[in-house]
Scaffold this active site. Structure first.
Site, PDB file in Angstrom:
ATOM      1  N   GLY A 353       0.821  -1.204   0.000  1.00  0.00           N
ATOM      2  CA  GLY A 353       0.000   0.000   0.000  1.00  0.00           C
ATOM      3  C   GLY A 353       0.848   1.243   0.000  1.00  0.00           C
ATOM      4  N   GLY A 355       1.787   4.511   2.166  1.00  0.00           N
ATOM      5  CA  GLY A 355       1.706   5.168   3.463  1.00  0.00           C
ATOM      6  C   GLY A 355       1.818   6.658   3.265  1.00  0.00           C
ATOM      7  N   GLY A 356       1.864   7.383   4.360  1.00  0.00           N
ATOM      8  CA  GLY A 356       1.953   8.824   4.296  1.00  0.00           C
ATOM      9  C   GLY A 356       3.198   9.295   3.549  1.00  0.00           C
ATOM     10  N   PHE A 357       4.291   8.549   3.657  1.00  0.00           N
ATOM     11  CA  PHE A 357       5.562   9.026   3.120  1.00  0.00           C
ATOM     12  C   PHE A 357       6.085   8.230   1.929  1.00  0.00           C
ATOM     13  CE2 PHE A 357       5.942  11.092   7.254  1.00  0.00           C
ATOM     14  CZ  PHE A 357       6.361  12.335   6.840  1.00  0.00           C
ATOM     15  N   GLY A 358       5.368   7.202   1.552  1.00  0.00           N
ATOM     16  CA  GLY A 358       5.887   6.426   0.440  1.00  0.00           C
ATOM     17  C   GLY A 358       5.196   5.081   0.324  1.00  0.00           C
ATOM     18  N   LYS A 359       5.776   4.229  -0.499  1.00  0.00           N
ATOM     19  CA  LYS A 359       5.161   2.935  -0.750  1.00  0.00           C
ATOM     20  C   LYS A 359       5.643   1.889   0.249  1.00  0.00           C
ATOM     21  CE  LYS A 359       4.533   3.656  -5.689  1.00  0.00           C
ATOM     22  NZ  LYS A 359       4.983   3.303  -7.035  1.00  0.00           N
ATOM     23  N   VAL A 360       4.771   0.944   0.568  1.00  0.00           N
ATOM     24  CA  VAL A 360       5.127  -0.114   1.500  1.00  0.00           C
ATOM     25  C   VAL A 360       5.088  -1.455   0.791  1.00  0.00           C
ATOM     26  CG1 VAL A 360       4.629  -1.169   3.732  1.00  0.00           C
ATOM     27  CG2 VAL A 360       4.080   1.227   3.357  1.00  0.00           C
ATOM     28  N   LYS A 375       9.217  -0.004   3.969  1.00  0.00           N
ATOM     29  CA  LYS A 375       8.645   1.250   3.483  1.00  0.00           C
ATOM     30  C   LYS A 375       9.729   2.026   2.761  1.00  0.00           C
ATOM     31  CE  LYS A 375       5.651   4.041   5.849  1.00  0.00           C
ATOM     32  NZ  LYS A 375       5.353   5.011   6.909  1.00  0.00           N
ATOM     33  N   ASP A 471      -0.723  11.330  14.347  1.00  0.00           N
ATOM     34  CA  ASP A 471      -1.519  10.835  13.234  1.00  0.00           C
ATOM     35  C   ASP A 471      -2.253   9.543  13.606  1.00  0.00           C
ATOM     36  OD1 ASP A 471      -2.577  11.213  10.763  1.00  0.00           O
ATOM     37  OD2 ASP A 471      -0.848  10.491   9.628  1.00  0.00           O
TER      38      ASP A 471
END
Ligand SMILES: *[C@@H]1O[C@H](CO)[C@@H](O)[C@H](O)[C@H]1NC(C)=O
Ligand SMILES: *[C@@H]1O[C@H](CO)[C@@H](O)[C@H](O)[C@H]1NC(C)=O
Ligand SMILES: *[C@@H]1O[C@H](CO)[C@@H](O)[C@H](O)[C@H]1NC(C)=O
Ligand SMILES: *[C@@H]1O[C@H](CO)[C@@H](O)[C@H](O)[C@H]1NC(C)=O
Ligand SMILES: *[C@@H]1O[C@H](CO)[C@@H](O)[C@H](O)[C@H]1NC(C)=O
Ligand SMILES: *[C@@H]1O[C@H](CO)[C@@H](O)[C@H](O)[C@H]1NC(C)=O
Ligand SMILES: *[C@@H]1O[C@H](CO)[C@@H](O)[C@H](O)[C@H]1NC(C)=O
Ligand SMILES: *[C@@H]1O[C@H](CO)[C@@H](O)[C@H](O)[C@H]1NC(C)=O
Ligand SMILES: *[C@@H]1O[C@H](CO)[C@@H](O)[C@H](O)[C@H]1NC(C)=O
Length: 673
Positions: A353, A355-360, A375, A471
């Protein structure tokens, strides 16, 4: 005089015969190693005797109770005149909290009518339950060493000694400590949950009708007791009573130990010497590796140093720059190629998926075969990277069963890779919203809520610094294979020293979970996390996002909708219909009301995390009357006003603001001035 003499003369033989016929009973365990222990002590619940001769009443798992009682009862009073005998006891105890400063609940020296107590853990300390607490036919006398402040039982603080008679509402209690001998009434505080061994003396004098409790950190008994209560115990004791110990844990947990015990009826208990008792194993020293290194011959050292230098030189050449501050970072550093291999070259198939800062990505490490989540963060400025790395350094040391564990990291060129524990069931929002394939039942949801709350409490109070997550939301809660909730995504977390004031930062977070004071003050506080927790509680209970733009018939802002239904006395209308009415009403009421209280507009009206956990654990009753969650009047227009105030203050200020949209899709910058 002549009248008194015969009286006295007849009294003397009586006195002698009384004292000579008084039964004595003794218990002496200088450590718990004797082969006859199993016949002398009855252990129930989590209690066990360890191979090192230490009686462990509970470990630091939640909601345990452990009891250790002498297998046979002792005669505690004279059946013909109904008077309790004198007794005396001394024991050594140690309480080791799960996290520094965050443990619970406590330990009690207990005299009870039964050795098989039908009691509750948590604030009940394993000695009473909710139905028999305060009942005069309990026949229970205890001295509690309590490390959690329970308002229900009027506890004075979270580190006290109390004398309990048929209740947990102590008849007398004082902060733990002792009087220093020879300097008058100078009190030295003692932290019960310091993990240090504490020696305790408890005496009951049947003539003076006095109970004394004394504690000390050394073998020498201070001459003044910390607690002295004038009370005749006779009405509270039966002729035969069991004597021993009880301890319990709740959401907060500690290991409770007894290292030695001595007890005597009608006499002074044999003294214990701390130096001859077994001691708790110390946590392993950190610098063992260094000591080993020093003893290695210097030739090897030089060779090692050279090869390290060559290695670093090669790395630098490879543009995989290692800097000093990177080497000091706590969690493991992974090899880039290993992570690339683990994720099949960051293939789309391994993508879990965004995430807030990049792909996981999902990955499988070759050597250990462990599954991990990797991540891939992209970073722009050097400054941002440095800040981010220093936060990883601290966050990597966070350890809590309800936090997603950061295992390690890797940095190469433009990539920053973070390696986490893999969470088999993914993020919670998938189970709550839209059209979930599996509907979580209420028990599972409540377990997740309690887990997240306890993880947040650890962040706020249990770590060397205050960690504000910033968050908290369903999409940042991940579920392991047993559907336990773990808070993840620390990309926005801020750390502060305890006792310091949080500084002003960029306002970040997710709309719908952002406390309304944030845009005005620019200060992320533990209280703004509590606000987000409130929104989280409501979304889990209602199965609806905090702000739903496409619900036509209902109020779009969840908090306002719940409040509206609450004031109409139709609170259960908001419950997720997918639960099919299968939930305990009192638990649902607790979660919904706590959600409203936590997401109150006014920070002062919100509980702190410790209080919120206490409410969830049933240790404190929620207030009867709730304050309106909105500062202004007029339910219904809520969201507009909120959004307006949010937007206008956004443009008033000179810092930049950004937030993720509520689907967690990337961090959208509203404005950067
Ligand atoms: C109990 O009290 C009675 C009456 O005072 C006395 O005669 C008897 O010796 C006492 N027994 C014990 C065991 O102390
Ligand atoms: C255990 O019980 C036996 C018999 O009741 C007694 O003689 C012994 O002193 C007890 N041991 C301890 C350690 O109290
Ligand atoms: C302790 O146990 C041993 C063997 O089980 C037995 O022979 C001995 O009598 C016991 N001692 C006491 C004081 O109960
Ligand atoms: C703690 O004690 C409980 C009950 O005795 C047990 O089930 C659990 O496995 C123990 N946990 C640990 C980590 O030892
Ligand atoms: C509470 O304790 C009493 C006395 O030990 C026991 O009879 C009763 O069953 C207990 N109640 C519950 C709910 O466990
Ligand atoms: C106290 O306990 C007794 C026996 O367990 C019970 O009969 C009685 O109703 C209880 N009293 C109260 C006030 O709960
Ligand atoms: C505990 O004690 C306080 C004051 O002494 C009293 O107001 C309260 O009702 C007691 N609570 C219980 C549960 O006994
Ligand atoms: C000891 O504890 C009391 C109560 O918790 C507190 O008011 C006091 O400041 C403490 N004293 C010291 C020297 O820490
Ligand atoms: C209890 O403490 C008081 C001082 O507060 C002392 O006078 C008395 O002798 C003590 N009693 C016992 C049994 O230790």
């Amino acid at each position: 005089m002549p009248y008194f003499l015969p009286v006295l003369l007849t009294l003397i033989p009586l006195l002698i015969s009384t004292s000579s016929s008084q039964p004595t009973a003794t218990v002496f365990f200088p450590g718990f190693k004797s082969p006859n222990l199993s016949t002398n002590l009855t252990l129930t619940g989590s209690a066990e005797i360890q191979a090192n001769g230490i009686l462990k009443l509970t470990n630091d798992t939640g909601r345990l109770q452990g009891h250790a009682f002498c297998s046979s009862p002792f005669r505690f009073k004279n059946s013909s005149n109904g008077q309790a005998f004198s007794f005396s006891t001394t024991f050594a105890m140690a309480i080791v909290p799960e996290y520094p400063k965050l443990g619970g609940h406590g330990l009690a020296f207990t005299i009870a009518a039964s050795k098989d107590l039908k009691a509750l853990p948590r604030q009940y300390l394993g000695i009473l339950n909710a139905t028999n607490v305060g009942n005069s036919s309990d026949y229970l006398v205890a001295v509690e060493f309590d490390t959690v402040q329970d308002f229900e039982f009027q506890d004075i603080n979270d580190n006290h000694v109390g004398i309990d008679i048929n209740s947990l509402n102590s008849t007398a209690s004082l902060p733990a400590g002792y009087y220093i001998d020879g300097v008058g009434l100078v009190k030295q505080n003692v932290s019960l949950q310091s993990g240090e061994t504490i020696l305790v003396w408890i005496e009951y004098d049947s003539v003076e009708k006095l109970v004394n409790v004394t504690i000390s950190l050394s073998s020498k008994k201070p001459s003044l007791p910390i607690l002295s209560l004038k009370v005749d115990l006779s009405p509270f004791l039966q002729e035969f009573m069991y004597v021993g110990f009880s301890a319990s844990t709740g959401l907060l947990a500690s290991s409770h130990y007894i290292l030695g015990w001595s007890f005597k009826i009608n006499g002074e208990a044999q003294a214990l010497d701390l130096s001859s008792l077994p001691s708790l194993p110390r946590p392993p020293e950190k610098h063992t590796a260094l000591t080993v290194g020093v003893s290695v011959s210097s030739v090897v050292l030089v060779i090692t140093a050279l090869s390290v230098a060559v290695y670093i030189f090669m790395k630098i050449k490879n543009a995989d720059v290692i800097e000093d501050w990177e080497l000091e970072i706590g969690p493991q550093r992974y090899d880039y190629h290993e992570l690339k291999r683990a994720t099949n070259g960051f293939s789309d198939k391994a993508l879990l998926g965004h995430g807030g800062f990049g792909k996981v990505y999902k990955g499988k490490l070759k050597d250990s075969k462990t599954q991990v989540a990797v991540k891939r963060v992209s970073h722009e400025s050097k400054q941002g990277l440095r800040e981010f790395m220093s936060e990883i350094a601290s966050i990597g040391r966070l350890r809590h069963r309800n936090l997603v564990q950061l295992l390690g990291w890797c940095r190469r060129r433009g990539d920053l890779l973070l390696v986490y524990d893999y969470m088999a069931n993914g993020s919670l929002d998938k189970f709550l919203f839209d059209d979930p394939k599996i509907v979580l039942n209420w028990e599972q949801r409540l377990n997740i809520i309690k887990g997240v709350a306890s993880g947040l409490l650890y962040l706020h109070e249990g770590y060397e610094q205050i960690v504000v997550h910033r968050d908290v939301k369903a999409s940042n809660v991940l579920l392991d294979d047993e559907l336990n909730g773990k808070l993840g995504d620390f990309g926005l977390a801020k750390l502060y020293e305890h006792g310091s004031n949080p500084g002003t930062t960029r306002v970040v977070g997710t709309l719908g979970y952002l406390a309304p004071e944030l845009p005005k003050t620019g200060k992320a506080t533990t209280s703004s996390d509590v606000y987000a927790l409130g929104a989280f509680l409501l979304e889990v209970a209602c199965g609806r996002r905090p702000i739903e733009s496409n619900v036509s018939q209902e109020e779009p802002v969840l908090i306002d909708w719940v409040w509206e239904k609450f004031t109409q006395g139709r609170l259960f209308d908001v419950v997720d219909i997918r639960l099919n009415d299968k939930y305990k009403e009192d638990e649902m009421l607790l979660v919904l009301k706590l959600g409203l209280i936590c997401s109150n507009d006014a920070p002062m009206a919100r509980p702190n995390m410790r209080q919120a956990v206490r409410y969830l654990d049933g240790e404190a009753e929620l207030p009867e009357v709730l304050k309106p969650s909105r500062i202004y009047e007029g339910v219904g227009e809520g969201f507009d006003t909120f959004l307006h105030s949010f937007m206008s203050s956004t443009f008033d200020n000179t810092s930049s603001y950004s937030f993720t949209d509520q689907n967690g899709n990337g961090r959208t910058s509203i404005v950067s001035l």
